[in-house]
Design a protein around this motif. Structure first.
Motif, short mmCIF file in Angstrom:
data_model
loop_
_atom_site.label_atom_id
_atom_site.label_comp_id
_atom_site.label_asym_id
_atom_site.label_seq_id
_atom_site.Cartn_x
_atom_site.Cartn_y
_atom_site.Cartn_z
N THR A 437 21.56 -65.03 -31.71
CA THR A 437 21.89 -65.75 -30.48
C THR A 437 20.75 -65.68 -29.49
OG1 THR A 437 22.90 -63.86 -29.37
CG2 THR A 437 24.33 -65.17 -30.82
N GLY A 439 20.93 -64.66 -26.41
CA GLY A 439 20.98 -63.35 -25.74
C GLY A 439 20.38 -62.25 -26.58
N GLU A 440 20.68 -62.25 -27.88
CA GLU A 440 20.14 -61.23 -28.78
C GLU A 440 18.63 -61.35 -28.91
OE1 GLU A 440 24.12 -60.73 -31.60
OE2 GLU A 440 22.59 -62.22 -32.09
N ILE A 447 24.17 -57.71 -27.79
CA ILE A 447 24.34 -57.82 -26.34
C ILE A 447 25.74 -57.40 -25.90
CG2 ILE A 447 22.64 -59.65 -26.16
CD1 ILE A 447 24.93 -61.64 -25.79
N LYS A 450 26.16 -55.32 -22.74
CA LYS A 450 24.96 -55.45 -21.92
C LYS A 450 25.26 -56.29 -20.67
CE LYS A 450 21.93 -53.46 -24.79
NZ LYS A 450 22.77 -53.08 -25.92
N ARG A 452 25.03 -59.26 -18.82
CA ARG A 452 24.69 -60.64 -19.15
C ARG A 452 23.94 -61.32 -17.99
NH1 ARG A 452 27.67 -62.30 -23.79
NH2 ARG A 452 27.47 -64.50 -23.24
N ILE A 455 20.35 -60.56 -18.31
CA ILE A 455 19.72 -61.34 -19.39
C ILE A 455 19.40 -62.74 -18.89
CG2 ILE A 455 19.95 -62.20 -21.75
CD1 ILE A 455 22.02 -59.96 -22.22
N THR A 456 20.38 -63.35 -18.22
CA THR A 456 20.18 -64.70 -17.69
C THR A 456 19.07 -64.71 -16.66
OG1 THR A 456 22.55 -65.11 -18.00
CG2 THR A 456 21.35 -66.66 -16.62
N TYR A 468 18.39 -73.83 -20.46
CA TYR A 468 19.62 -73.04 -20.46
C TYR A 468 20.81 -73.88 -19.99
CZ TYR A 468 22.73 -69.04 -19.77
OH TYR A 468 23.79 -68.16 -19.85
N LEU A 475 24.27 -67.78 -23.45
CA LEU A 475 23.62 -66.70 -24.17
C LEU A 475 24.09 -66.57 -25.61
CD1 LEU A 475 23.64 -63.89 -21.44
CD2 LEU A 475 21.76 -65.43 -22.05
N ASP A 476 25.25 -67.13 -25.93
CA ASP A 476 25.80 -67.04 -27.28
C ASP A 476 25.35 -68.18 -28.18
OD1 ASP A 476 27.34 -64.71 -26.69
OD2 ASP A 476 28.73 -65.99 -25.58
N TYR A 505 13.27 -58.77 -18.99
CA TYR A 505 14.55 -58.06 -19.14
C TYR A 505 14.36 -56.55 -19.22
CZ TYR A 505 18.77 -56.20 -21.29
OH TYR A 505 19.87 -55.45 -21.56
#
Length: 594
Positions: A437, A439-440, A447, A450, A452, A455-456, A468, A475-476, A505
């Motif tokens: 993903t 996010g990963e 994630i 984690k 989120r 991450i964003t 995005y 993120l998925d 990050y």
């Protein structure tokens, strides 16, 4: 290969089954011996009993009871066979493959980067990754065959010894003939396989080029596909020649061995049995039936025992590659030691030189450099100047050939490798996007649990916000379409932004950016520079760049050429110096103005 090594390699392979699936391993041994006993009773013993019963006129009731008992034993054998072969074996093989691949993956992740530059290591690694599981399964299968054939040989040999041991001579002679022939067949196959491997790689390259998207555009815009196809045909023809030569050797060998087997088996064995029954009268018709079956089966099983031994020798040759791979010992990876202090300290290089394994020309020569806390440092120079090599040394992917790298007054070799690398957030020039993903791919981990929002925020700092907003799963979102039809294939610039987000990050003292804006347009590059300036407030930033518009923001610039620092200073100081950096900057400025 020595017998000791063969045994060691075989024990290594079957040890995975004994360790991870003991119920299957030991259950199969017991079951196999049980089956061999039934096979002996069902074959020569039943034949002797029936023929003697007919000759002696035994009651039919006694014969039927005997046959019912044999039938029940055979049914029990089939029931256990279904459970072990159809159910337990399939699950056990899958479980062992899982454990074995886990060991391989863990081993590969712990090995030093320098191993990948060694042809022998690369060959061992590729083989281990591609074939180890199948080879271990084959060895376990051959071990089961060995137990079966050995127990059958013992049971059949017992029948021969009890009735007429002379038949052992014919059985052993036939087994030896087959053993010698099979040994030569294996040698022919192995030699042909070794000769074929490099040619197969040439052929497989052509096959790979035509289905990988990396080559699709060039193939369609040129005639290179004709060259690749001609190379494919040439390699295929060479493979045919190798197989033709091997085939002729197999044919000659089979002709001789099969003729000898028929002479010993048909003429010798049956001639002797006929004499014992018809002339000497020492054997009954039941003995004749039992011995004719037992001799053939004993010889066949003894031959197969010897063949398994040969197969073990052959499989051991391949298993040796697996053992060699597993025996590689890391010098850098997983090194334990001190934990870096929380206080940010200078990163110092003292007389650092480095030469890649197998090379004679150093990639870095006598580099001296001090990177102070919270500085923005740029490493510039043309291709091959040693810039990326320097970053690899700072990250301790390699150790210097000469000199030392310090944090404060402590050599980085004294630190725990994993803990030391946590000090760095890095984006490499040859970054990779994984089939995981979004996010990963930023966190480079699961994630779940984690932050989120963090991450964003990292993605937005790398200017990924426009893309995005187009992703309904956020993120998925699966990246690449390799496993998910709903996956998203990013452009080169978008991929680089995801890679850059990893640095934003990660909480670290040092941010290392190797060509961070190479795939970005000028506007995205400008925004990135602004964001990099923002994160440098609480960390040291080291970046490599060919595009010198990025270096203007640096506190200090190091100009590399042929592995050496030839100029250093701020942008203003280097422009006033009017040396190589100034020349390089002016040339690029003209391109921007154009």
């Amino acid at each position: 290969m020595k017998l000791k090594n063969i045994i060691s390699n075989i024990l290594l392979a079957i040890g995975y089954y004994r360790k991870y699936v003991p119920l299957f391993f030991y259950g199969q041994i017991v079951f196999t011996i049980f089956v061999s006993a039934i096979w002996t009773i069902q074959g020569p013993i039943t034949t002797k009993y029936i023929l003697d019963a007919l000759a002696e006129g035994k009651p039919i009731k006694e014969v039927i009871i005997f046959l019912v008992i044999i039938t029940l034993l055979v049914i029990i054998r089939h029931v256990f066979a279904c459970y072990i072969v159809e159910y337990l074996e399939t699950i056990s093989n899958t479980r062992v493959q899982e454990k074995l691949l886990k060991e391989l993956h863990e081993k590969a992740s712990k090995l030093d980067l320098e191993y990948y530059e060694t042809p022998q290591f690369y060959t061992d690694y590729v083989w281990a990754a591609q074939q180890a599981t199948s080879q271990v399964a084959q060895i376990q299968a051959q071990f089961s065959v060995l137990v079966a054939r050995l127990s059958e040989t013992i049971f059949m040999g017992g029948v021969l010894v009890v009735i007429n041991p002379v038949l052992l001579i014919f059985a052993v002679a036939m087994a030896i003939i087959s053993f010698v022939a099979q040994r030569k067949h294996i040698k022919i196959r192995y030699d042909a396989n070794n000769e074929s491997k490099p040619v197969e790689r040439e052929r497989d390259y052509a096959k790979r080029v035509f289905y990988l998207s990396d080559y699709a555009k060039e193939i369609r815009l040129s005639k290179i596909h004709e060259v690749i196809h001609d190379n494919f045909v040439d390699a295929n023809n060479r493979l045919c020649d190798i197989q033709w030569k091997a085939g002729k050797k197999h044919f000659r060998l089979s002709l001789i061995s099969e003729t000898l087997l028929e002479l010993f088996g048909t003429v010798g064995m049956y001639g002797y049995l006929a004499y014992e029954v018809m002339v000497s009268g020492r054997l009954s018709f039941g003995d004749f039936g039992a011995l004719s079956q037992s001799t053939g089966r004993f010889s066949n099983r003894l031959r197969q025992v010897l063949n398994v031994a040969l197969n073990f020798a052959e499989l051991s040759l391949y298993m040796d590659k697996f053992r060699r791979f597993m025996e590689y010992e890391p010098k850098i990876e997983k090194h334990t030691g001190a934990i870096p202090e929380k206080e940010l300290k200078p990163l110092v290089l003292k007389n650092v030189s480095f030469t890649y394994n197998g090379e004679t020309t150093p990639s870095l020569k006598n580099v001296n450099m001090t990177i102070n806390p919270y500085e923005k440092v740029a490493i510039v120079g043309y291709n091959g100047a040693g810039k990326t090599t320097l970053i690899k040394l700072l990250m301790r992917l390699y150790d210097p050939t000469e000199g030392e790298i310090l944090i404060g007054d402590k050599n980085i070799k004294e630190f725990d490798t994993d803990e030391y690398r946590k000090e760095f957030a890095a984006v490499f020039q040859d970054y990779q996007i994984f089939a995981a993903t979004l996010g990963e791919n930023v966190v480079m981990d699961d994630i779940a649990g984690k932050d989120r929002a963090k991450i964003t925020d990292a993605l937005f700092h790398s200017n990924f916000e426009d893309k995005y907003s187009e992703l309904p799963l956020g993120l998925d979102t699966p990246l690449t379409k390799e496993f998910e039809k709903s996956g998203v294939d990013l452009s080169g610039g978008e991929k680089q932004k995801v890679a850059i987000a990893r640095a934003f990050y990660r909480d670290s003292h040092y941010a290392v950016m190797d060509e961070p804006s190479s795939a970005l347009d000028p506007i995205a590059e400008y925004k990135l520079n602004q964001n990099m300036a923002e994160i440098s407030e609480d960390r040291t930033v080291i970046f490599i760049s060919h595009r010198l518009s990025t270096t203007v923001m640096a506190d200090r610039i190091y100009m590399f050429e042929k592995g050496e620092i030839i100029e250093q200073g701020s942008h203003r100081e280097l422009m006033e110096l009017n040396g190589k950096y100034a020349e390089m900057f002016r040339k690029q400025s003209l391109n921007y103005l154009a």
